[in-house]
Write a protein that holds these residues in place. Structure first.
Motif, PDB file in Angstrom:
ATOM      1  N   ILE A   1      -5.705   3.571 -16.358  1.00 52.28           N
ATOM      2  CA  ILE A   1      -5.593   2.151 -16.721  1.00 52.28           C
ATOM      3  C   ILE A   1      -6.667   1.303 -16.054  1.00 52.28           C
ATOM      4  CG2 ILE A   1      -3.125   2.306 -17.217  1.00 52.28           C
ATOM      5  CD1 ILE A   1      -2.576   1.061 -14.471  1.00 52.28           C
ATOM      6  N   GLY A   2      -7.702   1.972 -15.508  1.00 52.19           N
ATOM      7  CA  GLY A   2      -8.865   1.247 -15.004  1.00 52.19           C
ATOM      8  C   GLY A   2      -8.780   0.772 -13.576  1.00 52.19           C
ATOM      9  N   LEU A   3      -7.849   1.333 -12.769  1.00 52.68           N
ATOM     10  CA  LEU A   3      -7.732   0.960 -11.359  1.00 52.68           C
ATOM     11  C   LEU A   3      -8.341   2.047 -10.484  1.00 52.68           C
ATOM     12  CD1 LEU A   3      -4.110  -0.492 -11.068  1.00 52.68           C
ATOM     13  CD2 LEU A   3      -6.253  -1.745 -11.267  1.00 52.68           C
ATOM     14  N   SER A   4      -9.081   1.634  -9.462  1.00 54.52           N
ATOM     15  CA  SER A   4      -9.682   2.588  -8.534  1.00 54.52           C
ATOM     16  C   SER A   4      -8.716   2.858  -7.392  1.00 54.52           C
ATOM     17  CB  SER A   4     -10.997   2.034  -7.974  1.00 54.52           C
ATOM     18  OG  SER A   4     -11.924   1.812  -9.006  1.00 54.52           O
ATOM     19  N   PRO A   5      -8.386   4.121  -7.122  1.00 52.82           N
ATOM     20  CA  PRO A   5      -7.508   4.445  -5.993  1.00 52.82           C
ATOM     21  C   PRO A   5      -8.130   4.001  -4.672  1.00 52.82           C
ATOM     22  CG  PRO A   5      -7.716   6.322  -7.482  1.00 52.82           C
ATOM     23  CD  PRO A   5      -8.743   5.320  -7.904  1.00 52.82           C
ATOM     24  N   ILE A   6      -7.282   3.541  -3.729  1.00 53.80           N
ATOM     25  CA  ILE A   6      -7.763   3.054  -2.429  1.00 53.80           C
ATOM     26  C   ILE A   6      -7.224   3.941  -1.313  1.00 53.80           C
ATOM     27  CG2 ILE A   6      -7.760   1.090  -0.832  1.00 53.80           C
ATOM     28  CD1 ILE A   6      -7.465  -0.723  -3.320  1.00 53.80           C
ATOM     29  N   ASN A   7      -5.932   3.923  -1.094  1.00 56.62           N
ATOM     30  CA  ASN A   7      -5.259   4.858  -0.191  1.00 56.62           C
ATOM     31  C   ASN A   7      -3.823   4.999  -0.673  1.00 56.62           C
ATOM     32  OD1 ASN A   7      -3.533   2.841   1.192  1.00 56.62           O
ATOM     33  ND2 ASN A   7      -5.467   2.113   2.077  1.00 56.62           N
ATOM     34  N   ASN A   8      -3.116   5.975  -0.113  1.00 63.92           N
ATOM     35  CA  ASN A   8      -1.803   6.303  -0.683  1.00 63.92           C
ATOM     36  C   ASN A   8      -0.818   5.136  -0.657  1.00 63.92           C
ATOM     37  OD1 ASN A   8      -1.522   6.409   2.099  1.00 63.92           O
ATOM     38  ND2 ASN A   8      -1.118   8.623   2.167  1.00 63.92           N
ATOM     39  N   VAL A   9      -0.816   4.323   0.412  1.00 62.65           N
ATOM     40  CA  VAL A   9       0.147   3.219   0.482  1.00 62.65           C
ATOM     41  C   VAL A   9      -0.177   2.138  -0.546  1.00 62.65           C
ATOM     42  CG1 VAL A   9       1.075   1.377   1.934  1.00 62.65           C
ATOM     43  CG2 VAL A   9       0.691   3.654   2.900  1.00 62.65           C
ATOM     44  N   VAL A  10      -1.444   1.702  -0.563  1.00 61.64           N
ATOM     45  CA  VAL A  10      -1.847   0.675  -1.516  1.00 61.64           C
ATOM     46  C   VAL A  10      -1.707   1.186  -2.951  1.00 61.64           C
ATOM     47  CG1 VAL A  10      -3.764  -0.774  -2.314  1.00 61.64           C
ATOM     48  CG2 VAL A  10      -3.391  -0.422   0.137  1.00 61.64           C
ATOM     49  N   ASP A  11      -2.058   2.445  -3.169  1.00 66.08           N
ATOM     50  CA  ASP A  11      -1.952   3.013  -4.517  1.00 66.08           C
ATOM     51  C   ASP A  11      -0.502   3.046  -5.004  1.00 66.08           C
ATOM     52  OD1 ASP A  11      -4.646   3.375  -4.430  1.00 66.08           O
ATOM     53  OD2 ASP A  11      -4.587   5.538  -4.107  1.00 66.08           O
ATOM     54  N   ILE A  12       0.435   3.296  -4.097  1.00 62.81           N
ATOM     55  CA  ILE A  12       1.848   3.330  -4.492  1.00 62.81           C
ATOM     56  C   ILE A  12       2.318   1.935  -4.895  1.00 62.81           C
ATOM     57  CG2 ILE A  12       4.188   3.620  -3.572  1.00 62.81           C
ATOM     58  CD1 ILE A  12       3.029   6.051  -1.997  1.00 62.81           C
ATOM     59  N   THR A  13       1.910   0.900  -4.140  1.00 69.58           N
ATOM     60  CA  THR A  13       2.303  -0.463  -4.532  1.00 69.58           C
ATOM     61  C   THR A  13       1.718  -0.811  -5.896  1.00 69.58           C
ATOM     62  OG1 THR A  13       0.431  -1.468  -3.345  1.00 69.58           O
ATOM     63  CG2 THR A  13       2.486  -1.197  -2.132  1.00 69.58           C
ATOM     64  N   ASN A  14       0.465  -0.393  -6.167  1.00 72.16           N
ATOM     65  CA  ASN A  14      -0.128  -0.644  -7.488  1.00 72.16           C
ATOM     66  C   ASN A  14       0.565   0.179  -8.571  1.00 72.16           C
ATOM     67  OD1 ASN A  14      -2.078  -2.531  -6.720  1.00 72.16           O
ATOM     68  ND2 ASN A  14      -3.547  -0.949  -6.139  1.00 72.16           N
ATOM     69  N   TYR A  15       0.951   1.398  -8.210  1.00 67.39           N
ATOM     70  CA  TYR A  15       1.630   2.268  -9.173  1.00 67.39           C
ATOM     71  C   TYR A  15       2.960   1.657  -9.606  1.00 67.39           C
ATOM     72  CZ  TYR A  15       3.853   6.445 -11.119  1.00 67.39           C
ATOM     73  OH  TYR A  15       4.485   7.334 -11.945  1.00 67.39           O
TER      74      TYR A  15
END
Length: 808
Positions: free
Chosen positions: A254-268
């Protein structure tokens, strides 16, 4: 908004093709503007197979190369030259066969070709990890499991995900569909109407439990109107690192760049459930306390993008125990409290913020984030705690954390579902067809709208709080209609219309002129009435105080309503020239908008833009560049078509022109014609001359609507026209020539007209040529040559004396 089909299938086990699903989503009001194919590995490793290295010998002509023979599952092995230091006989390796296209880290493809390397034939390529897009390793070739069979396609060995992503043009009212879950919920309602009944699967949070109560944050919400619900929980022993591939694949799709596992989970979770979350580094929160409050006007705050901002006293902030700002609530986090690779404990926030407050703060600071996008439109207040549990469980699963506190849920006044009445009669009237009552009830049930009561005339309903767009009976009927299907409504082929009498039809005049201009080679354009406020700086005739400003502009480029059609037209001219379309003839009917002390005013205009060659390139004729004289002829023909022939020409007072005239009928101003100033063209990146015409269309319509025709006797004595071609300084204007002419001869001079302007290499520096015509007439007698010559000599002498003009 981007919706991953694979992600959507986690909520609905649908097996339809993406195109068919996209058509149903569009019918439901979630317009699919495009479907993109997404591959976790570009090219999907097509043409790459498992190979077995049979022999490996040193290259006879290169120390760092090896010559191998490789079994790729065909009758004969192939010879491949390899430069990897770890290649050896007996290995199972990935082989890109001849014709395979591989992609570099920039997404650019290169084709594997048959060739010779230092004199040895090479029929393929043994690949490293990064060459296949499987990782970043390039120390040597990738060695595969020894149990694999030669010739097996690599796509069967590696987990390659192929996804299809819907680009949905989400309308602002559909806040309920701002997530994969919300889209799946709406799609399910549409599928039920199609006769396909599927279960809506929601992620389970039943395993949520507190591991150890060792980190407690007190939460205090000072302004409960701006934060009706606020939840928080702490998680300790977190290991911040890279996210697993499945999360990265979902976000990348969906066009989002992964950052780290915690931030990625909030975006997920944000894109999964539509609930924005925010993770704070717990060690950076002073006083083990969270305050939700506003701060003093002008308080400094540095956001995650490194920009220091001045807060407004209405910005809702998330603060620590010392009232230090940590985050603009619902909009953007702070630089000093964000999660980093050194974070070991977090405070996880989930809240429902007032949509109007978030909207104002986001606009105030020119921030548009995924969180603010959802908060502004209204999220589901019942998902706040559920989404927090979902994210907390994912963090403990992926980042190894332990839940270290109970969930604090501050929800003093519950946001209730609301009730509406639906009349069957009104539904039939608005829809245009009477639907079966059972169909209506089934549709409402599929939309999670509860039926409380039923009578012969209608239903008593409870609408869930997340449907912020369903507030009236008409909204309910719209929901029924969109799920039932607009295309399923029968309509009559009979056309009913009413005929109104009108003495004058302005639209008819526009069509007449539009057809005439189109016949002359002009193309109609339609520009946005919203434009940049800075454009008025190009003209002293335009006053910034007269700007009609937008209260909530979409961007700075669309902040005010236009006071002139010139600048939006020049945007179109520049757009075409930048794409090598240099010969342009445009026209536009439009309005300008002005604010005065006691009123607002809209004025109608017709604008023309002409630049470049008059005709297409041809070997039959020499091309001519469009010039002032040509455009003036077009203007005269348009006005003549509407009955305005006895036109008066005067110098223009419009300061957007370097040269220009005003055409009038008596005292009624009809049009300004001129060459746009180079300084204005330069600001648009236009390097070629542009001729602009601004018709006062209200005045044109006035003269066109007059039924009477004014006539007067033809003059008894003929008029005489004489022309002068004057060479003048480039600073001299036609206005000066015009005024000097009438000062020199007031009695017999009737008209002064500029019919050509030339500036070119054949003229001296800083000079230009004016071709000016003079109409002379004596109403009492016929002028003779002696009188005419005397007047022309007098005019010539006046020009030579006052503006140092000379005849060409």
């Amino acid at each position: 908004m981007k919706i991953s089909y694979n992600w959507l299938k986690q909520f609905l086990k649908i097996d339809w093709e993406a195109v068919k699903t996209g058509e149903l989503l569009t019918d439901l009001g979630l317009e699919v503007e495009g479907i993109d194919r997404i591959e976790s590995i570009k090219g999907s490793l097509e043409g790459v197979v498992v190979g077995e290295v049979l022999t490996c010998e040193k290259h006879p002509n290169a120390d760092k190369l090896s010559v191998t023979t490789v079994n790729i599952g065909k009758e004969e092995p192939v010879q491949i030259v390899c430069g990897a230091p770890n290649v050896a006989a007996g290995q199972k390796v990935p082989v890109a066969t001849v014709g395979t296209v591989l992609y570099d880290d920039k997404g650019e493809g290169f084709k594997i070709k048959k060739g010779k390397i230092r004199g040895e034939l090479s029929l393929g390529m043994i690949c490293a990890e990064d060459e296949l897009g499987l990782g970043k390793g390039h120390d040597g070739i990738l060695v595969l499991d020894d149990a694999l069979k030669p010739g097996t396609p690599a796509a069967e060995v590696f987990d390659i995900e192929i996804d299809e992503v819907f680009e949905i043009g989400l309308t602002p009212n559909r806040a309920d569909a701002m997530s994969h879950y919300g889209t799946a919920r709406d799609l399910r309602a549409g599928l039920i109407q199609q006769g396909v009944s599927l279960e809506l699967i929601s992620p389970s949070v039943s395993n949520f439990h507190v591991d150890e109560r060792k980190l407690k944050f007190d939460i205090e919400v000072e302004n409960k109107e701006l934060a009706p619900r606020y939840c928080g929980v702490t998680i300790t022993d977190v290991k911040v690192g890279e996210s697993p591939d499945w999360i990265k694949s979902r976000l990348n799709a969906i066009g989002l760049s992964p950052i780290n596992n915690v931030v990625d989970i909030t975006n997920y979770v944000l894109h999964e459930l539509g609930q924005p979350l925010h993770a704070f580094d717990a060690m950076k929160v002073k006083g083990n306390k969270i305050l939700v409050k506003t701060l003093e006007q002008g308080t400094k705050f540095t956001t995650l993008d490194g920009v220091e901002r001045e807060l407004h006293n209405e910005d809702l902030m998330i603060c620590d125990g010392d009232s230090n700002p940590l985050c603009i609530a619902g909009v953007f986090g702070g630089e000093d409290s964000g999660v980093s690779e050194n974070t070991t404990s977090i405070f996880l926030e989930s809240a429902y913020f007032n949509p109007v407050s978030v909207r104002k703060s986001a606009k105030r600071h020119a921030l548009n984030t995924d969180a603010s996008f959802r908060f502004e439109r209204g999220i589901d207040p019942n998902f706040t705690k559920y989404a927090l549990k979902r994210a907390a469980l994912l963090i403990t699963e992926i980042a190894g954390g332990t839940i270290s506190s109970d969930i604090d849920d501050l929800y003093p006044t519950k946001i209730e579902d609301f009730e509406l009445l639906l009349s069957y009669e009104n539904a039939a009237r608005l829809i245009g067809e009477k639907l079966p009552n059972e169909t209506i009830k089934n549709i409402l049930a599929s939309l999670e709208i509860k039926i409380n009561s039923e009578t012969e005339g209608g239903l008593g309903l409870t609408v869930p709080a997340y449907r912020v767009d369903v507030q009236r009976e008409a909204d309910l009927i719209e929901e029924i209609l969109r799920v039932y299907g607009y295309n399923n409504i029968q309509f009559s082929h009979k056309l009913n219309t009413s005929i109104s009498f009108s003495d004058f039809n302005g639209v008819k005049v526009e069509n007449i002129v539009g057809n005439q201009l189109n016949g002359l080679g002009f193309h109609e354009i339609m520009s946005n009435s919203l434009t940049k406020a800075s454009y008025i700086e190009h003209s002293e005739n335009l006053n910034p105080d007269n700007n009609v400003e937008m209260l909530n502009p979409l961007s700075n480029d669309l902040a005010v309503m236009r006071q002139s059609l010139l600048f939006s037209g020049l945007e179109s001219v520049a757009y075409n020239i930048n794409r090598k379309n240099n010969a342009l003839q445009f026209f536009e009917f439009g309005k300008t908008y002005h604010k005065f002390e006691d009123k607002y005013e809209e004025l109608k205009h017709l604008s023309l833009f002409v630049t470049g060659n008059r005709t297409q390139d041809s070997w039959l004729k020499t091309n001519k560049t469009s010039d002032f004289f040509y455009v003036k002829g077009v203007v005269n023909s348009v006005l003549a078509r509407l009955g305005a022939t006895a036109l008066k020409t005067t110098p223009t007072k419009n300061d957007v022109f370097s040269e220009g005239i005003t055409l009038s009928l008596g005292k009624i101003k009809l049009a300004d014609v001129g060459i746009v100033k180079q300084t204005i063209l330069k600001s648009f990146g236009i390097k070629q001359e542009v001729i602009y015409v601004d018709f006062n269309w209200d005045n044109v319509l006035k003269i066109s609507s007059k039924k009477g025709v004014k006539v007067k006797a033809l003059p008894k004595f003929p008029a005489v026209k004489r022309d002068l071609s004057l060479l003048v300084d480039s600073t001299v204007t036609f206005g000066e020539i015009y005024n000097l002419a009438f000062q020199s001869e007031r009695k017999l001079l009737k008209e002064v007209d500029l019919f050509d302007v030339y500036e070119g290499n054949k003229l001296p520096a800083n000079k230009k040529s004016y071709a000016v015509s003079f109409l002379l007439q004596d109403e009492q007698k016929t002028l003779n040559d002696k009188q005419i010559d005397k007047i022309m000599q007098k005019l010539q002498a006046t020009f030579e004396k006052n503006v140092e003009a000379s005849l060409r």
